[in-house]
Design a protein around this motif. Structure first.
Motif, PDB file in Angstrom:
ATOM      1  N   ASN A 102     -11.082   2.716  -3.685  1.00 50.49           N
ATOM      2  CA  ASN A 102     -10.412   2.649  -2.390  1.00 50.49           C
ATOM      3  C   ASN A 102     -11.404   2.826  -1.240  1.00 50.49           C
ATOM      4  OD1 ASN A 102      -7.840   2.166  -3.399  1.00 50.49           O
ATOM      5  ND2 ASN A 102      -7.326   4.330  -3.526  1.00 50.49           N
ATOM      6  N   PHE A 103     -12.364   3.729  -1.415  1.00 54.33           N
ATOM      7  CA  PHE A 103     -13.383   3.884  -0.381  1.00 54.33           C
ATOM      8  C   PHE A 103     -14.141   2.579  -0.176  1.00 54.33           C
ATOM      9  CE2 PHE A 103     -17.863   4.490   0.621  1.00 54.33           C
ATOM     10  CZ  PHE A 103     -17.748   5.043   1.885  1.00 54.33           C
ATOM     11  N   ALA A 104     -14.591   1.974  -1.277  1.00 49.29           N
ATOM     12  CA  ALA A 104     -15.346   0.723  -1.168  1.00 49.29           C
ATOM     13  C   ALA A 104     -14.500  -0.364  -0.510  1.00 49.29           C
ATOM     14  CB  ALA A 104     -15.821   0.275  -2.550  1.00 49.29           C
ATOM     15  N   LEU A 105     -13.232  -0.417  -0.850  1.00 52.47           N
ATOM     16  CA  LEU A 105     -12.348  -1.410  -0.228  1.00 52.47           C
ATOM     17  C   LEU A 105     -12.231  -1.169   1.271  1.00 52.47           C
ATOM     18  CD1 LEU A 105      -9.620  -1.597  -2.998  1.00 52.47           C
ATOM     19  CD2 LEU A 105     -11.070  -3.502  -2.246  1.00 52.47           C
ATOM     20  N   SER A 106     -12.283   0.090   1.683  1.00 52.77           N
ATOM     21  CA  SER A 106     -12.227   0.396   3.116  1.00 52.77           C
ATOM     22  C   SER A 106     -13.485  -0.066   3.838  1.00 52.77           C
ATOM     23  CB  SER A 106     -12.013   1.899   3.332  1.00 52.77           C
ATOM     24  OG  SER A 106     -13.211   2.633   3.122  1.00 52.77           O
ATOM     25  N   GLN A 107     -14.580  -0.229   3.099  1.00 53.36           N
ATOM     26  CA  GLN A 107     -15.839  -0.697   3.676  1.00 53.36           C
ATOM     27  C   GLN A 107     -15.995  -2.222   3.584  1.00 53.36           C
ATOM     28  OE1 GLN A 107     -17.990   1.726   5.118  1.00 53.36           O
ATOM     29  NE2 GLN A 107     -16.118   2.897   4.693  1.00 53.36           N
ATOM     30  N   ALA A 108     -15.138  -2.846   2.814  1.00 52.68           N
ATOM     31  CA  ALA A 108     -15.262  -4.286   2.570  1.00 52.68           C
ATOM     32  C   ALA A 108     -14.805  -5.086   3.784  1.00 52.68           C
ATOM     33  CB  ALA A 108     -14.455  -4.678   1.336  1.00 52.68           C
ATOM     34  N   THR A 109     -15.499  -6.160   4.057  1.00 53.73           N
ATOM     35  CA  THR A 109     -15.159  -7.042   5.171  1.00 53.73           C
ATOM     36  C   THR A 109     -15.013  -8.499   4.746  1.00 53.73           C
ATOM     37  OG1 THR A 109     -17.504  -7.306   5.716  1.00 53.73           O
ATOM     38  CG2 THR A 109     -16.303  -5.545   6.855  1.00 53.73           C
ATOM     39  N   ALA A 110     -15.444  -8.840   3.540  1.00 58.28           N
ATOM     40  CA  ALA A 110     -15.398 -10.228   3.077  1.00 58.28           C
ATOM     41  C   ALA A 110     -13.961 -10.659   2.809  1.00 58.28           C
ATOM     42  CB  ALA A 110     -16.228 -10.381   1.806  1.00 58.28           C
ATOM     43  N   PRO A 111     -13.680 -11.949   2.901  1.00 63.23           N
ATOM     44  CA  PRO A 111     -12.326 -12.421   2.599  1.00 63.23           C
ATOM     45  C   PRO A 111     -11.955 -12.299   1.131  1.00 63.23           C
ATOM     46  CG  PRO A 111     -13.785 -14.270   3.084  1.00 63.23           C
ATOM     47  CD  PRO A 111     -14.539 -13.023   3.427  1.00 63.23           C
ATOM     48  N   PHE A 112     -12.954 -12.240   0.233  1.00 64.94           N
ATOM     49  CA  PHE A 112     -12.697 -12.106  -1.196  1.00 64.94           C
ATOM     50  C   PHE A 112     -13.380 -10.863  -1.753  1.00 64.94           C
ATOM     51  CE2 PHE A 112     -11.670 -16.560  -0.675  1.00 64.94           C
ATOM     52  CZ  PHE A 112     -10.615 -16.754  -1.552  1.00 64.94           C
ATOM     53  N   ILE A 113     -12.719 -10.258  -2.748  1.00 61.31           N
ATOM     54  CA  ILE A 113     -13.221  -9.065  -3.415  1.00 61.31           C
ATOM     55  C   ILE A 113     -13.419  -9.366  -4.898  1.00 61.31           C
ATOM     56  CG2 ILE A 113     -12.761  -6.656  -4.037  1.00 61.31           C
ATOM     57  CD1 ILE A 113     -13.125  -7.040  -1.052  1.00 61.31           C
ATOM     58  N   ALA A 114     -14.563  -8.923  -5.433  1.00 61.02           N
ATOM     59  CA  ALA A 114     -14.820  -8.974  -6.868  1.00 61.02           C
ATOM     60  C   ALA A 114     -15.256  -7.576  -7.302  1.00 61.02           C
ATOM     61  CB  ALA A 114     -15.891 -10.003  -7.201  1.00 61.02           C
ATOM     62  N   TYR A 115     -15.333  -7.367  -8.609  1.00 62.24           N
ATOM     63  CA  TYR A 115     -15.644  -6.046  -9.148  1.00 62.24           C
ATOM     64  C   TYR A 115     -16.723  -6.153 -10.213  1.00 62.24           C
ATOM     65  CZ  TYR A 115     -11.236  -4.965  -6.855  1.00 62.24           C
ATOM     66  OH  TYR A 115     -10.228  -4.827  -5.926  1.00 62.24           O
ATOM     67  N   ILE A 170      -4.901  -6.282  -1.032  1.00 58.76           N
ATOM     68  CA  ILE A 170      -4.962  -4.821  -1.086  1.00 58.76           C
ATOM     69  C   ILE A 170      -4.012  -4.197  -0.062  1.00 58.76           C
ATOM     70  CG2 ILE A 170      -6.464  -2.827  -0.646  1.00 58.76           C
ATOM     71  CD1 ILE A 170      -6.884  -4.095  -3.378  1.00 58.76           C
ATOM     72  N   GLU A 171      -3.868  -4.847   1.078  1.00 58.63           N
ATOM     73  CA  GLU A 171      -2.943  -4.327   2.096  1.00 58.63           C
ATOM     74  C   GLU A 171      -1.516  -4.303   1.569  1.00 58.63           C
ATOM     75  OE1 GLU A 171      -3.496  -6.818   5.460  1.00 58.63           O
ATOM     76  OE2 GLU A 171      -5.638  -6.347   5.666  1.00 58.63           O
ATOM     77  N   ARG A 172      -1.208  -5.199   0.669  1.00 57.29           N
ATOM     78  CA  ARG A 172       0.150  -5.288   0.137  1.00 57.29           C
ATOM     79  C   ARG A 172       0.372  -4.361  -1.058  1.00 57.29           C
ATOM     80  NH1 ARG A 172       0.916 -11.511  -0.840  1.00 57.29           N
ATOM     81  NH2 ARG A 172       3.050 -10.848  -1.295  1.00 57.29           N
ATOM     82  N   THR A 173      -0.710  -3.955  -1.729  1.00 57.07           N
ATOM     83  CA  THR A 173      -0.561  -3.063  -2.881  1.00 57.07           C
ATOM     84  C   THR A 173      -0.812  -1.601  -2.521  1.00 57.07           C
ATOM     85  OG1 THR A 173      -2.882  -3.216  -3.566  1.00 57.07           O
ATOM     86  CG2 THR A 173      -1.357  -4.880  -4.450  1.00 57.07           C
ATOM     87  N   GLY A 174      -1.503  -1.370  -1.416  1.00 55.46           N
ATOM     88  CA  GLY A 174      -1.846  -0.003  -1.055  1.00 55.46           C
ATOM     89  C   GLY A 174      -3.072   0.522  -1.763  1.00 55.46           C
ATOM     90  N   GLY A 187      -4.089  -1.230 -11.295  1.00 47.41           N
ATOM     91  CA  GLY A 187      -4.454  -1.998 -10.110  1.00 47.41           C
ATOM     92  C   GLY A 187      -4.264  -3.482 -10.302  1.00 47.41           C
ATOM     93  N   ILE A 188      -4.650  -3.985 -11.469  1.00 47.24           N
ATOM     94  CA  ILE A 188      -4.490  -5.410 -11.755  1.00 47.24           C
ATOM     95  C   ILE A 188      -3.016  -5.791 -11.770  1.00 47.24           C
ATOM     96  CG2 ILE A 188      -4.707  -7.137 -13.604  1.00 47.24           C
ATOM     97  CD1 ILE A 188      -7.428  -5.821 -14.260  1.00 47.24           C
ATOM     98  N   LYS A 189      -2.193  -4.973 -12.391  1.00 42.24           N
ATOM     99  CA  LYS A 189      -0.746  -5.271 -12.427  1.00 42.24           C
ATOM    100  C   LYS A 189      -0.177  -5.399 -11.020  1.00 42.24           C
ATOM    101  CE  LYS A 189       0.804  -1.950 -15.075  1.00 42.24           C
ATOM    102  NZ  LYS A 189       1.794  -1.126 -15.829  1.00 42.24           N
ATOM    103  N   ARG A 190      -0.554  -4.484 -10.147  1.00 51.58           N
ATOM    104  CA  ARG A 190       0.009  -4.510  -8.808  1.00 51.58           C
ATOM    105  C   ARG A 190      -0.544  -5.657  -7.970  1.00 51.58           C
ATOM    106  NH1 ARG A 190      -0.893  -0.151  -5.866  1.00 51.58           N
ATOM    107  NH2 ARG A 190      -2.378   0.919  -7.217  1.00 51.58           N
ATOM    108  N   LEU A 191      -1.807  -5.993  -8.179  1.00 47.32           N
ATOM    109  CA  LEU A 191      -2.359  -7.159  -7.498  1.00 47.32           C
ATOM    110  C   LEU A 191      -1.666  -8.440  -7.956  1.00 47.32           C
ATOM    111  CD1 LEU A 191      -6.164  -6.269  -7.621  1.00 47.32           C
ATOM    112  CD2 LEU A 191      -4.845  -6.671  -5.526  1.00 47.32           C
ATOM    113  N   LEU A 192      -1.484  -8.559  -9.260  1.00 39.91           N
ATOM    114  CA  LEU A 192      -0.851  -9.754  -9.804  1.00 39.91           C
ATOM    115  C   LEU A 192       0.599  -9.869  -9.357  1.00 39.91           C
ATOM    116  CD1 LEU A 192      -1.609 -12.137 -11.604  1.00 39.91           C
ATOM    117  CD2 LEU A 192      -0.889 -10.813 -13.583  1.00 39.91           C
TER     118      LEU A 192
END
Length: 201
Positions: free
Chosen positions: A72-85, A161-165, A179-184
């Motif tokens: 969640n911290f890293a996501l708060s720092q992310a600015t790109a339109p796409f996220i990978a892990y 992420i904004e929609r899953t929290g 996390g994957i379940k909620r994203l999907l």
């Protein structure tokens, strides 16, 4: 520094494997990425990260709070339109990001996932067995009980992420699966790229 894809790599006391994980992102054929390495209060690995001397890699050394909190911290720092892990003890192949991103652009997908090898090693690091993991399609209804998607094999639009929290910080196990379940569940157009683009050790 802006990029098309922000790659999130949480780590905790995996010093022997972390250089390989970072290097496989640096070797991507898709070059427009930023890598966010977040240390979850384990042994400091700043020397490993700075040793790559790559301005696209950001390092955060944070108090121990668990994987979900660091994601969640890293996501708060992310600015790109796409996220990978990325996992700190696994590997993705050089075409991984390029193939996921191209698939997302080609079909208009907001959540893309690929296949991975499940590789068993012996004590000397030699391959004992290698099988294809999670090669079946995984619509939401199919993964409510058993996960069929490896976390490092996904690419999704950041706005999901904004929609899953984000990730559930009360969890200590099955964090990726949840996390994957909620994203999907909120993805408008998920897409299964039927190619092996990584290795899960």
């Amino acid at each position: 520094m802006s990029s098309q894809i922000d790659v999130i790599l949480p780590t905790y006391n995996r010093r022997p494997y972390l250089p390989r994980a970072i290097d496989c992102i640096r070797r991507q054929t898709f070059r427009d990425w930023r890598l966010l390495v977040v240390n979850d209060g384990g042994e400091d690995v700043a020397d490993i990260v700075t040793g790559f001397d790559d301005g696209r890699i950001a390092y955060f050394n944070r108090p121990h709070a668990g994987k979900a909190a660091q994601l969640n911290f890293a996501l708060s720092q992310a600015t790109a339109p796409f996220i990978a892990y990325m996992d700190d003890d696994d590997e993705v192949f050089p075409g991984h990001l390029e193939k996921l991103f191209a698939a997302a652009q080609r079909v208009g997908a907001d959540f893309v996932y690929s296949d991975t090898y499940l590789t068993v090693l012996d004590a000397d690091g030699s391959v004992v067995r290698r099988t294809v993991e999670n090669e079946l399609d995984a619509p939401y209804d199919a993964i409510r009980i058993f996960n069929r998607i490896n976390h490092k094999q996904i690419l999704h639009e950041r706005n999901l992420i904004e929609r899953t929290g984000g990730y559930d910080e009360s969890m200590r196990v099955l964090i990726d699966f949840d996390g994957i379940k909620r994203l999907l569940a909120v993805a408008r157009h998920p897409f299964h790229l039927r190619e092996i683009t990584g290795e899960h050790f």
